[in-house]
Scaffold this active site. Structure first.
Site, PDB file in Angstrom:
ATOM      1  CE  LYS A 250      27.589  24.136  -9.915  1.00  0.00           C
ATOM      2  NZ  LYS A 250      28.258  23.398 -11.026  1.00  0.00           N
ATOM      3  CG  ASP A 255      32.927  26.299 -11.717  1.00  0.00           C
ATOM      4  OD1 ASP A 255      34.008  26.217 -11.101  1.00  0.00           O
ATOM      5  OD2 ASP A 255      32.418  25.340 -12.341  1.00  0.00           O
ATOM      6  CE  LYS A 262      34.273  25.874 -15.086  1.00  0.00           C
ATOM      7  NZ  LYS A 262      33.995  24.569 -15.720  1.00  0.00           N
ATOM      8  CG  ASP A 273      28.457  26.679 -12.118  1.00  0.00           C
ATOM      9  OD1 ASP A 273      27.640  25.940 -12.700  1.00  0.00           O
ATOM     10  OD2 ASP A 273      29.489  26.252 -11.567  1.00  0.00           O
ATOM     11  CD  GLU A 334      31.925  23.741  -9.379  1.00  0.00           C
ATOM     12  OE1 GLU A 334      32.683  23.049 -10.067  1.00  0.00           O
ATOM     13  OE2 GLU A 334      30.925  24.329  -9.856  1.00  0.00           O
ATOM     14  NE  ARG A 336      30.719  16.046  -9.876  1.00  0.00           N
ATOM     15  CZ  ARG A 336      31.044  15.376 -10.975  1.00  0.00           C
ATOM     16  NH1 ARG A 336      31.462  14.122 -10.901  1.00  0.00           N
ATOM     17  NH2 ARG A 336      30.964  15.960 -12.156  1.00  0.00           N
TER      18      ARG A 336
HETATM   19  N1  BES Z   1      29.709  24.413 -13.889  1.00  0.00           N
HETATM   20  C1  BES Z   1      30.352  23.380 -14.601  1.00  0.00           C
HETATM   21  C2  BES Z   1      29.480  22.713 -15.660  1.00  0.00           C
HETATM   22  C3  BES Z   1      29.013  23.585 -16.806  1.00  0.00           C
HETATM   23  C4  BES Z   1      29.631  23.490 -18.046  1.00  0.00           C
HETATM   24  C5  BES Z   1      27.921  24.432 -16.677  1.00  0.00           C
HETATM   25  C6  BES Z   1      29.188  24.246 -19.090  1.00  0.00           C
HETATM   26  C7  BES Z   1      27.480  25.185 -17.732  1.00  0.00           C
HETATM   27  C8  BES Z   1      28.110  25.091 -18.952  1.00  0.00           C
HETATM   28  C9  BES Z   1      30.803  22.292 -13.626  1.00  0.00           C
HETATM   29  O1  BES Z   1      31.122  22.717 -12.359  1.00  0.00           O
HETATM   30  C10 BES Z   1      32.008  21.677 -14.205  1.00  0.00           C
HETATM   31  O2  BES Z   1      32.999  22.358 -14.316  1.00  0.00           O
HETATM   32  N2  BES Z   1      31.935  20.392 -14.557  1.00  0.00           N
HETATM   33  C11 BES Z   1      33.019  19.704 -15.110  1.00  0.00           C
HETATM   34  C12 BES Z   1      33.064  18.336 -14.467  1.00  0.00           C
HETATM   35  C13 BES Z   1      34.314  17.561 -14.751  1.00  0.00           C
HETATM   36  C14 BES Z   1      35.507  18.235 -14.095  1.00  0.00           C
HETATM   37  C15 BES Z   1      34.147  16.158 -14.219  1.00  0.00           C
HETATM   38  C16 BES Z   1      32.809  19.592 -16.609  1.00  0.00           C
HETATM   39  O3  BES Z   1      31.668  19.477 -17.047  1.00  0.00           O
HETATM   40  O4  BES Z   1      33.784  19.669 -17.334  1.00  0.00           O
HETATM   41 ZN    ZN Z   2      30.253  24.442 -11.708  1.00  0.00          ZN
HETATM   42 MN    MN Z   3      33.132  23.335 -12.193  1.00  0.00          MN
END
Ligand code: BES
Ligand code: ZN
Ligand code: MN
Length: 485
Positions: A250, A255, A262, A273, A334, A336
């Protein structure tokens, strides 16, 4: 590059700014540690008896100018009660000693550590002396000019040096801010690697991605002014007839969450990310330089997830490259979407097995803590091999289940699937279940590195920021695959 040089000098005689020794708990001093103890009139054993030197795992003691030896400083690292094959201890003990010494500029540091595989210890030393302060005039961590290593064969030296520098590079790519590392600059780095390390690199630009109908990846990228790309790195170390292993990463270079924006607090580290992509790149670099005798294809999907009038929106329905339709219910899920299309390209490369690496979910960090990678699979035998490689490399990874019940969580009323689960529970698993839709029947293991790849706080053996997690595991896995052919 920090040169790592074998030394035949003894710990008492070596010309170096500092030497590093190990002490084991409740065991007699041995090897170089015993030699330095003898030359210094029993200094080390006395300090142990007085409780000034601790042999507890990864505890550090620094001695200045002990009479009787040439080096001006001795760093003693506690090893606990080591077993011979403790890869984590080898890496971390060398890294911890290096990190302590790197607080000041040093010309040369000589390691007299005899714990676990030497190549891992050398890789650790190379990374303990490198930090995240890329843009500070006054460094908190200064790399050594050279590293000396005692009692090491040519092969371990070469392996450790290649592995250590690959991990350094992985960490640097991740630590670089998103105004430096964006899809095109990350791809340019892959092209450079291909030339210097010896593998073929193909870059799909936005136009090609449209021709290839990578609708999921392109949707994530839509809100960004930085054009996306997909990079395919083909390394051929084995017979042409052999199907390659596919390593998928990825590469979200930033992000923001997109329209599901966020908070500043969760966005602040999101330059990390693309750690999955950087891990694949670092592994490809080491695999090619080590000339491992097998075929490997690295694939990374590079995009920036941003907010603009062109951003993809909640409720959008995307068609992924494999034809599946996806309802977008959160633009922050995003990773996935990007991986969906990259995994499909990996299938087209006729990979025999797949491993993907991604900073995919915060839920994985909730499940396993900050330092453990989450592992999920559609094929237990393949997963067992990945887990064995992690164990041998000394990296912490733990499997999460993929029970069929979770499939219901990503069913959509308007499309084939949706990009988030029902509610927040089991989020690491629902994300993996989503990815599973795109790998067909290829044996596949997914590694969620959201926790271990980027550290909020420094540890004894690694600075805060990028850790380089899982590069060692991938290289080990590929070495094992090569050995069986
Ligand atoms: N890049 C993030 C996940 C992440 C979180 C990486 C903390 C490193 C540290 C990912 O794209 C994300 O935002 N995931 C969301 C998914 C949710 C919206 C289903 C998450 O984990 O909150
Ligand atoms: Zn992400
Ligand atoms: Mn994300």
């Amino acid at each position: 590059m920090i040169p790592v040089i074998a030394t035949t000098n003894s710990a008492t005689n070596v010309e170096a700014d500092a030497i590093v020794l190990g002490v084991e708990q409740d065991r007699p001093l041995r090897g170089s540690t015993a030699a330095v103890d003898a030359a210094t009139n029993g200094l080390i054993s006395r300090l142990i008896a007085q409780g000034e030197i601790s042999a507890k795992r990864l505890s550090l003691t620094s001695l200045l100018a002990p009479a009787g030896i040439k080096a001006a400083q001795v760093v003693i690292v506690g090893l606990g009660q080591p077993s011979g094959d403790d890869g984590a201890l080898a890496y971390k003990s060398a890294a911890a000693a290096a990190k302590l010494l790197a607080a000041k500029p040093r010309k040369s540091v000589a390691f007299f550590l005899d714990v676990g595989p030497k190549s891992l210890a050398i890789a650790g030393a190379l990374n303990g002396c490198v930090g995240q302060d890329l843009y500070r005039a006054e460094k908190k961590i200064t790399p050594f000019e050279q590293i000396l290593w005692a009692d090491v064969d040519e092969r371990s030296l070469r392996e450790g040096s290649i592995l250590g520098h690959a991990i350094q590079d992985t960490r640097r790519w991740i630590n670089e801010p998103a105004n430096q590392i964006f899809p095109e600059s990350l791809a340019a780095e892959c092209v450079r690697l291909g030339k210097t390390c010896g593998f073929e690199v193909e870059v799909w630009d936005e136009k090609r991605l449209k021709q290839e109908r990578c609708g999921a990846l392109l949707a994530v990228s839509a809100g960004s002014d930085q054009p996306p790309c997909l990079v395919i790195m083909r390394y051929r170390g084995g017979p042409n007839s052999r199907a390659p292993l596919g390593l998928v990463g990825k590469g979200v270079t930033f992000d923001s969450g997109g329209l599901s924006l966020k908070t500043s607090e969760s966005m602040v580290d999101m330059k990390c990310d693309m750690a999955g992509a950087a891990t694949v790149m670092g592994a490809m670099q080491a695999i090619a330089l080590l000339k491992l005798p097998t075929n490997v294809v690295g694939l990374i999907g590079c995009v920036e997830n941003m907010v603009s009038g062109r951003s993809f929106k909640l409720g959008d329905v995307l068609t992924a490259r494999n034809g599946r339709t996806i309802e977008v219910l959160n633009t922050d899920a995003e990773g996935r979407l990007v991986l969906a299309d990259v995994l499909d390209v990996a299938r087209q490369e006729k990979c025999s097995h797949l491993v993907d690496l991604a900073t995919l979910t915060g839920a994985c960090v909730v499940a396993l803590g900050r330092y453990v990678a989450g592992v999920m699979t559609n094929n237990q035998a393949w997963c067992d091999r990945v887990l064995a490689a992690a164990r041998q490399a000394g990296e912490d990874a733990w499997q999460l289940p993929m029970f069929a019940d979770f499939d219901d969580h990503i069913k959509s009323d308007v499309a084939d699937i949706k990009n988030i689960g029902d509610g927040r529970w089991g989020g690491a698993i629902t994300a993996a279940k989503f990815l599973e839709q795109f790998v067909g029947d290829t044996p596949w293991t997914h590694i969620d590195i959201a926790g271990p790849s980027f550290l909020e706080r420094p540890l004894a053996w690694v600075d805060a920021g990028a850790s380089g997690a899982l590069v060692r595991t991938l290289v080990r896995l590929v070495a094992e695959l090569g050995a069986e052919s």
